[in-house]
Write a protein that holds these residues in place. Sequence first.
Motif, mmCIF file in Angstrom:
data_model
loop_
_atom_site.group_PDB
_atom_site.id
_atom_site.type_symbol
_atom_site.label_atom_id
_atom_site.label_comp_id
_atom_site.label_asym_id
_atom_site.label_seq_id
_atom_site.Cartn_x
_atom_site.Cartn_y
_atom_site.Cartn_z
ATOM 1 N N VAL A 95 0.869 -1.181 0.000
ATOM 2 C CA VAL A 95 0.000 0.000 0.000
ATOM 3 C C VAL A 95 0.902 1.226 0.000
ATOM 4 O O VAL A 95 1.628 1.476 0.967
ATOM 5 N N CYS A 96 0.875 1.978 -1.097
ATOM 6 C CA CYS A 96 1.748 3.149 -1.232
ATOM 7 C C CYS A 96 0.946 4.398 -0.866
ATOM 8 O O CYS A 96 0.240 4.969 -1.697
ATOM 9 N N ALA A 97 1.042 4.762 0.406
ATOM 10 C CA ALA A 97 0.303 5.934 0.890
ATOM 11 C C ALA A 97 1.205 7.140 1.062
ATOM 12 O O ALA A 97 0.733 8.217 1.427
ATOM 13 N N ALA A 98 2.500 6.970 0.829
ATOM 14 C CA ALA A 98 3.418 8.095 1.018
ATOM 15 C C ALA A 98 3.172 9.179 -0.022
ATOM 16 O O ALA A 98 2.768 8.899 -1.144
ATOM 17 N N ALA A 99 3.424 10.404 0.396
ATOM 18 C CA ALA A 99 3.428 11.537 -0.534
ATOM 19 C C ALA A 99 4.874 11.734 -0.982
ATOM 20 O O ALA A 99 5.615 12.548 -0.440
ATOM 21 N N VAL A 100 5.259 10.896 -1.943
ATOM 22 C CA VAL A 100 6.652 10.885 -2.413
ATOM 23 C C VAL A 100 6.914 12.151 -3.220
ATOM 24 O O VAL A 100 6.110 12.503 -4.091
ATOM 25 N N ALA A 101 8.009 12.813 -2.949
ATOM 26 C CA ALA A 101 8.359 13.983 -3.752
ATOM 27 C C ALA A 101 8.588 13.532 -5.195
ATOM 28 O O ALA A 101 9.337 12.589 -5.440
ATOM 29 N N LEU A 128 13.810 13.922 -11.848
ATOM 30 C CA LEU A 128 12.635 13.088 -11.558
ATOM 31 C C LEU A 128 13.012 11.970 -10.584
ATOM 32 O O LEU A 128 14.013 11.294 -10.781
ATOM 33 N N ASN A 129 12.200 11.774 -9.546
ATOM 34 C CA ASN A 129 12.424 10.672 -8.621
ATOM 35 C C ASN A 129 11.874 9.371 -9.194
ATOM 36 O O ASN A 129 10.967 9.387 -10.033
ATOM 37 N N PRO A 130 12.369 8.231 -8.719
ATOM 38 C CA PRO A 130 11.743 6.957 -9.113
ATOM 39 C C PRO A 130 10.311 6.911 -8.600
ATOM 40 O O PRO A 130 10.003 7.474 -7.551
ATOM 41 N N ILE A 132 7.771 4.752 -6.893
ATOM 42 C CA ILE A 132 7.802 3.528 -6.077
ATOM 43 C C ILE A 132 6.598 2.649 -6.412
ATOM 44 O O ILE A 132 6.733 1.435 -6.601
ATOM 45 N N LEU A 133 5.425 3.249 -6.508
ATOM 46 C CA LEU A 133 4.207 2.490 -6.815
ATOM 47 C C LEU A 133 4.327 1.798 -8.177
ATOM 48 O O LEU A 133 4.026 0.601 -8.308
ATOM 49 N N ALA A 134 4.778 2.536 -9.192
ATOM 50 C CA ALA A 134 4.907 1.943 -10.534
ATOM 51 C C ALA A 134 5.984 0.869 -10.543
ATOM 52 O O ALA A 134 5.831 -0.174 -11.202
HETATM 53 N N1 CTP Z 1 4.091 7.543 -5.808
HETATM 54 C C1 CTP Z 1 5.246 6.809 -5.621
HETATM 55 N N2 CTP Z 1 6.443 7.311 -6.032
HETATM 56 C C2 CTP Z 1 6.509 8.537 -6.596
HETATM 57 C C3 CTP Z 1 5.341 9.300 -6.782
HETATM 58 C C4 CTP Z 1 4.140 8.774 -6.356
HETATM 59 O O1 CTP Z 1 5.174 5.684 -5.104
HETATM 60 N N3 CTP Z 1 7.695 8.995 -6.986
HETATM 61 C C5 CTP Z 1 2.815 6.947 -5.413
HETATM 62 C C6 CTP Z 1 2.145 7.603 -4.232
HETATM 63 O O2 CTP Z 1 2.542 6.982 -3.022
HETATM 64 C C7 CTP Z 1 0.683 7.318 -4.552
HETATM 65 C C8 CTP Z 1 0.631 7.294 -6.067
HETATM 66 O O3 CTP Z 1 1.954 7.074 -6.497
HETATM 67 O O4 CTP Z 1 0.318 6.028 -4.109
HETATM 68 C C9 CTP Z 1 0.099 8.518 -6.715
HETATM 69 O O5 CTP Z 1 0.798 9.655 -6.261
HETATM 70 P P1 CTP Z 1 0.405 11.057 -6.904
HETATM 71 O O6 CTP Z 1 1.346 12.096 -6.409
HETATM 72 O O7 CTP Z 1 -1.069 11.253 -6.721
HETATM 73 O O8 CTP Z 1 0.621 10.749 -8.455
HETATM 74 P P2 CTP Z 1 1.783 11.043 -9.459
HETATM 75 O O9 CTP Z 1 1.907 9.878 -10.375
HETATM 76 O O10 CTP Z 1 3.030 11.465 -8.751
HETATM 77 O O11 CTP Z 1 1.213 12.227 -10.349
HETATM 78 P P3 CTP Z 1 0.932 13.776 -9.994
HETATM 79 O O12 CTP Z 1 1.600 14.106 -8.677
HETATM 80 O O13 CTP Z 1 1.506 14.523 -11.146
HETATM 81 O O14 CTP Z 1 -0.579 13.878 -9.921
#
Ligand code: CTP
Length: 221
Positions: A95-101, A128-130, A132-134
């Motif tokens: 479950v990827c709930a983090a607000a990843v930069a 661009l950061n990796p 994690i969810l994808a």
């Molecule tokens: N996420 C992640 N790694 C990142 C960016 C996002 O794992 N580098 C994950 C977040 O944890 C969340 C999901 O992707 O579960 C969606 O994050 P969100 O910020 O809404 O989507 P983005 O794909 O980053 O698109 P944007 O911010 O442009 O809407």
Amino acid sequence: ALLAPGAGPLAGRHAIVTSGPTHEAIDPVRYIANRSSGRQGHAIAAALAALGARVTLVSGPVALPDPPGVAVRRVESAREMLAACEAALPADVAVCAAAVADWRVAAAAGQKLKKVPGQAPPPLALALNPDILATLSAHPRRPRLVVGFAAETEEVVANAIAKRARKGCDWIVANDVSGDVMGGRENAVHLVTAQGVEHWPRLPKEEVARRLAERIAAALA
Ligand code: CTP
Ligand code: CA
């Protein structure tokens, strides 16, 4: 309440949960971050543990206590968060709930940046950061169930449906972060799955977590 070891519908399952913001260094004393408190992710980790799962919580910097019965891996940056998630595999659910930069500073300074009289402010080039969810969704050791969040300020459901397809995850929990959700105690979410969209009422983040954990238990049963 904590269950006896080996009890509960998620007994024997391993869950990875990401939570909180990430900090991306500008120099040794400054960073880029966001308003995430980690409340929703930490509540999900606690709820999965309460159903008997072994939980690895990969958390960015937060001001919250560690949830009981959960193994916490503390990280700062998105790249550290990804490495900690991959090190925690295999898992039954992520479950990827983090607000990843989304971006980090391309070349963080090794020393504190100084003001030089008469000089322009330093330009901050970003990289661009990796994702994690994808990455977990496409991983050779992909968890059976991968759940992401979608933080949106407009077109919440449409953006979340598109995000689910783009990320390759199974479910997206979509939330409208235009109000007081980020850092707040309640969340109004929509659960987007291959079967469609469910609109959940505005609930405390702990209750969103309990419902989600129950859905996860049912999906893995
Ligand atoms: N996420 C992640 N790694 C990142 C960016 C996002 O794992 N580098 C994950 C977040 O944890 C969340 C999901 O992707 O579960 C969606 O994050 P969100 O910020 O809404 O989507 P983005 O794909 O980053 O698109 P944007 O911010 O442009 O809407
Ligand atoms: Ca993002």
